[in-house]
Design a protein around this motif. Structure first.
Motif, PDB file in Angstrom:
ATOM      1  N   THR A   8       0.777  -1.174   0.070  1.00 27.44           N
ATOM      2  CA  THR A   8      -0.038  -0.036   0.162  1.00 27.44           C
ATOM      3  C   THR A   8       0.887   1.421  -0.148  1.00 27.44           C
ATOM      4  OG1 THR A   8      -1.742  -1.105   1.102  1.00 27.44           O
ATOM      5  CG2 THR A   8      -1.910   1.329   1.200  1.00 27.44           C
ATOM      6  N   ALA A   9       1.948   1.434   0.904  1.00 31.92           N
ATOM      7  CA  ALA A   9       2.589   2.374   0.772  1.00 31.92           C
ATOM      8  C   ALA A   9       3.421   2.721  -0.382  1.00 31.92           C
ATOM      9  CB  ALA A   9       3.634   2.177   2.037  1.00 31.92           C
ATOM     10  N   ALA A  10       3.858   1.653  -1.161  1.00 35.80           N
ATOM     11  CA  ALA A  10       4.594   1.877  -2.221  1.00 35.80           C
ATOM     12  C   ALA A  10       3.774   2.148  -3.447  1.00 35.80           C
ATOM     13  CB  ALA A  10       5.251   0.558  -2.532  1.00 35.80           C
ATOM     14  N   LEU A  11       2.315   1.840  -3.195  1.00 41.85           N
ATOM     15  CA  LEU A  11       1.658   2.249  -4.458  1.00 41.85           C
ATOM     16  C   LEU A  11       0.855   3.309  -4.271  1.00 41.85           C
ATOM     17  CD1 LEU A  11       0.370  -1.320  -5.455  1.00 41.85           C
ATOM     18  CD2 LEU A  11       2.251  -0.060  -6.309  1.00 41.85           C
ATOM     19  N   GLY A  12       0.703   4.015  -3.445  1.00 46.79           N
ATOM     20  CA  GLY A  12      -0.039   5.024  -3.061  1.00 46.79           C
ATOM     21  C   GLY A  12       0.219   6.418  -3.715  1.00 46.79           C
ATOM     22  N   GLY A  13      -0.762   7.456  -3.958  1.00 47.30           N
ATOM     23  CA  GLY A  13      -0.449   8.686  -4.773  1.00 47.30           C
ATOM     24  C   GLY A  13      -0.870   8.738  -6.100  1.00 47.30           C
TER      25      GLY A  13
ATOM     26  N   ILE B  63       2.440   5.156 -11.392  1.00 46.04           N
ATOM     27  CA  ILE B  63       2.234   4.173 -12.474  1.00 46.04           C
ATOM     28  C   ILE B  63       3.503   3.369 -12.676  1.00 46.04           C
ATOM     29  CG2 ILE B  63       1.740   3.607 -14.821  1.00 46.04           C
ATOM     30  CD1 ILE B  63      -0.054   5.872 -14.779  1.00 46.04           C
ATOM     31  N   VAL B  64       4.711   4.072 -12.672  1.00 46.67           N
ATOM     32  CA  VAL B  64       5.831   3.321 -12.827  1.00 46.67           C
ATOM     33  C   VAL B  64       6.213   2.715 -11.620  1.00 46.67           C
ATOM     34  CG1 VAL B  64       8.572   3.737 -12.810  1.00 46.67           C
ATOM     35  CG2 VAL B  64       6.914   5.341 -14.151  1.00 46.67           C
ATOM     36  N   SER B  65       5.873   3.032 -10.048  1.00 50.39           N
ATOM     37  CA  SER B  65       6.151   2.257  -9.214  1.00 50.39           C
ATOM     38  C   SER B  65       5.442   0.946  -9.090  1.00 50.39           C
ATOM     39  CB  SER B  65       5.882   3.197  -7.942  1.00 50.39           C
ATOM     40  OG  SER B  65       6.677   4.236  -7.925  1.00 50.39           O
ATOM     41  N   ALA B  66       4.022   1.120  -9.662  1.00 49.56           N
ATOM     42  CA  ALA B  66       2.902  -0.077  -9.509  1.00 49.56           C
ATOM     43  C   ALA B  66       3.657  -1.219 -10.513  1.00 49.56           C
ATOM     44  CB  ALA B  66       1.750   0.402  -9.893  1.00 49.56           C
ATOM     45  N   THR B  67       4.183  -0.573 -11.594  1.00 52.79           N
ATOM     46  CA  THR B  67       4.709  -1.603 -12.693  1.00 52.79           C
ATOM     47  C   THR B  67       5.857  -2.567 -11.982  1.00 52.79           C
ATOM     48  OG1 THR B  67       4.003  -0.080 -14.522  1.00 52.79           O
ATOM     49  CG2 THR B  67       5.652  -1.822 -14.919  1.00 52.79           C
ATOM     50  N   LEU B  68       6.699  -1.580 -11.334  1.00 53.41           N
ATOM     51  CA  LEU B  68       7.807  -2.345 -10.840  1.00 53.41           C
ATOM     52  C   LEU B  68       7.455  -3.118  -9.378  1.00 53.41           C
ATOM     53  CD1 LEU B  68      10.533   0.534 -11.394  1.00 53.41           C
ATOM     54  CD2 LEU B  68      10.160  -1.658 -12.492  1.00 53.41           C
TER      55      LEU B  68
ATOM     56  N   LEU C 233      -7.195  -7.956  -6.056  1.00 52.13           N
ATOM     57  CA  LEU C 233      -8.191  -7.040  -6.513  1.00 52.13           C
ATOM     58  C   LEU C 233      -8.896  -6.213  -5.383  1.00 52.13           C
ATOM     59  CD1 LEU C 233     -10.348  -9.609  -8.764  1.00 52.13           C
ATOM     60  CD2 LEU C 233      -9.104  -7.325  -9.414  1.00 52.13           C
ATOM     61  N   PRO C 234      -9.156  -6.580  -4.171  1.00 55.81           N
ATOM     62  CA  PRO C 234      -9.437  -5.855  -2.969  1.00 55.81           C
ATOM     63  C   PRO C 234      -8.465  -4.945  -2.591  1.00 55.81           C
ATOM     64  CG  PRO C 234      -9.182  -8.203  -2.482  1.00 55.81           C
ATOM     65  CD  PRO C 234      -9.149  -8.367  -3.883  1.00 55.81           C
ATOM     66  N   LEU C 235      -7.192  -5.227  -2.731  1.00 52.51           N
ATOM     67  CA  LEU C 235      -6.152  -4.457  -2.421  1.00 52.51           C
ATOM     68  C   LEU C 235      -6.092  -3.195  -3.076  1.00 52.51           C
ATOM     69  CD1 LEU C 235      -3.270  -3.710  -0.918  1.00 52.51           C
ATOM     70  CD2 LEU C 235      -2.021  -5.041  -2.589  1.00 52.51           C
ATOM     71  N   VAL C 236      -6.183  -3.546  -4.670  1.00 50.76           N
ATOM     72  CA  VAL C 236      -6.038  -2.329  -5.516  1.00 50.76           C
ATOM     73  C   VAL C 236      -7.448  -1.515  -5.077  1.00 50.76           C
ATOM     74  CG1 VAL C 236      -6.307  -1.890  -8.063  1.00 50.76           C
ATOM     75  CG2 VAL C 236      -4.702  -3.559  -7.159  1.00 50.76           C
ATOM     76  N   GLY C 237      -8.512  -2.217  -4.997  1.00 50.74           N
ATOM     77  CA  GLY C 237      -9.806  -1.395  -4.897  1.00 50.74           C
ATOM     78  C   GLY C 237      -9.770  -0.664  -3.780  1.00 50.74           C
ATOM     79  N   GLY C 238      -8.986  -0.793  -2.515  1.00 56.19           N
ATOM     80  CA  GLY C 238      -8.815  -0.287  -1.431  1.00 56.19           C
ATOM     81  C   GLY C 238      -7.890   0.908  -1.449  1.00 56.19           C
ATOM     82  N   LEU C 239      -6.946   0.745  -2.419  1.00 54.79           N
ATOM     83  CA  LEU C 239      -5.832   1.730  -2.737  1.00 54.79           C
ATOM     84  C   LEU C 239      -6.486   2.862  -3.572  1.00 54.79           C
ATOM     85  CD1 LEU C 239      -2.537  -0.091  -3.529  1.00 54.79           C
ATOM     86  CD2 LEU C 239      -3.154   1.039  -1.606  1.00 54.79           C
ATOM     87  N   ILE C 240      -7.401   2.461  -4.531  1.00 55.48           N
ATOM     88  CA  ILE C 240      -8.101   3.495  -5.566  1.00 55.48           C
ATOM     89  C   ILE C 240      -8.855   4.163  -4.476  1.00 55.48           C
ATOM     90  CG2 ILE C 240      -9.633   3.751  -7.242  1.00 55.48           C
ATOM     91  CD1 ILE C 240      -8.390   1.398  -8.730  1.00 55.48           C
ATOM     92  N   GLU C 241      -9.755   3.758  -3.655  1.00 49.28           N
ATOM     93  CA  GLU C 241     -10.477   4.560  -2.903  1.00 49.28           C
ATOM     94  C   GLU C 241      -9.842   5.752  -1.849  1.00 49.28           C
ATOM     95  OE1 GLU C 241     -12.776   1.793  -0.484  1.00 49.28           O
ATOM     96  OE2 GLU C 241     -14.010   0.996  -2.049  1.00 49.28           O
TER      97      GLU C 241
END
Length: 350
Positions: free
Chosen positions: A253-258, A264-269, A282-290
């Motif tokens: 979560t900390a690495a993909l926020g913002g 997008i670069v961070s999420a890819t890596l 899926l639920p992880l990404v859903g929570g991050l998007i929220e």
């Protein structure tokens, strides 16, 4: 390396072959053994996880193994290989479409991919199927739509097909320059020698069980493929269980926020080592998007993680030569970033 070579190369060659054949099982045993000493509960959990994962994929694996063995025993593999000749761009498109829509998981398609390459099907068409298949399937589409919305599910489907097309075209252009003449590792399929060359057509015997030699070939192919899959998937699922246990979701979560381009670069890596699995992510990404993460970063994470997840990546490593594996990873990362960027642009314009 065939058995006939062992008798002429002496005991050292035999020992080398046995080591190469059993080292994957030894690696799995070593992991469980170390866990039994340092963390017995995790050893039990990892063993149970691997067993449950193998059981879950068993129907797909059995079907794939049966098809591969049937194709070899009947001689139908020659017809399949012939059907893939003459229209490589069309086959790339069909491979990407089939990969994005088929119900097979990344593990279930392994024997089919090995068989297709050994039959002489061009690597470009196989790569298109290989890249697209781990990202999306019918059940994944339904779950993605339920968790992230129908728009995200449709976009992820297009990302899967688009990545397959992209990867297939890149491989096609490289092959025109003479690259990847023998994509399979030694001892896989037809031994990796001439595997990409379409063999001369042979008569097809649909009732293969009436001939002892063909029955024997069916049984041998099914057995060797099953053992090959079992050893690699056991190791893959053991490693996946440790990743799930030892990489906290909060770290991801900390690495993909913002928002913006960098997530997008961070999420890819980050999607490469930190991906959980298609359903748990899926639920992880859903929570991050929220919480404010850019939807494009979520798309990049799901695409990169799906293609480079431990079972999918180890399947490629087990079957293909290192240069094919390196290209697979490179195409995955490039395609994942492009998918995330394009989805983010689409969302911002909507």
């Amino acid at each position: 390396m065939r058995d006939t070579a062992f008798s002429t190369n002496g005991p050292r060659a035999v020992l080398r072959h046995l080591w190469q054949d059993q080292r994957v099982w030894l690696a799995s045993a070593l992991i469980i053994g170390v866990l039994m000493v340092v963390d017995p509960r995790q050893a039990v959990d990892s063993t149970g996880f691997a067993a449950a994962a193998l059981l879950h994929t068993a129907p797909y694996l059995i079907l794939s193994i049966a098809i591969a063995a049937w194709a070899g025993a009947t001689g139908a593999d020659n017809l399949i290989a012939k059907a893939f000749t003459g229209a490589p761009l069309l086959m790339i498109g069909l491979g990407a479409l089939a990969g994005g829509l088929s119900p097979f998981c990344s593990c279930g398609v392994i024997p089919l991919i090995a068989a297709l390459l050994a039959m002489g099907v061009p690597l470009s068409a196989v790569m298109a199927f290989w890249l697209a298949s781990p990202i999306m399937d019918p059940s994944m589409f339904v779950l993605t739509a339920g968790v992230l919305g129908a728009e995200f599910a449709v976009a992820k489907t297009f990302a899967a097909i688009g990545l397959g097309l992209f990867g297939g075209l890149v491989v096609y252009l490289l092959m025109r320059g003479g690259a990847f003449a023998d994509p399979l590792r030694e001892g896989i399929g037809n031994g990796g020698c001439g595997g990409s060359k379409v063999r001369a057509p042979q008569p097809v015997v649909w009732r293969f069980w009436t001939e002892p030699d063909r029955r024997a070939k069916f049984g041998k192919t099914a057995l060797t493929t099953t053992l090959f899959l079992a050893k690699w998937l056991t190791l893959a699922f053991l490693l996946e269980s440790l990743m799930l246990a030892w990489i906290p979701a909060e770290t991801v979560t900390a690495a993909l926020g913002g928002t913006g381009l960098m997530p997008i670069v961070s999420a890819t890596l980050v999607g490469v080592p930190a991906y959980l699995n298609g359903y748990a992510a899926l639920p992880l990404v859903g929570g991050l998007i929220e919480q404010g993460m850019a939807p494009g970063a979520g798309m990049a994470f799901l695409v990169a993680g799906g293609v480079t997840s431990i079972p999918a990546a180890m399947a490629v490593w087990a079957l293909a030569r290192p240069q094919v594996f390196a290209l697979y990873i490179g195409l995955s990362l490039t395609g994942a970033f492009a998918s995330g960027l394009l989805f983010q642009l689409w969302v911002s314009m909507a």
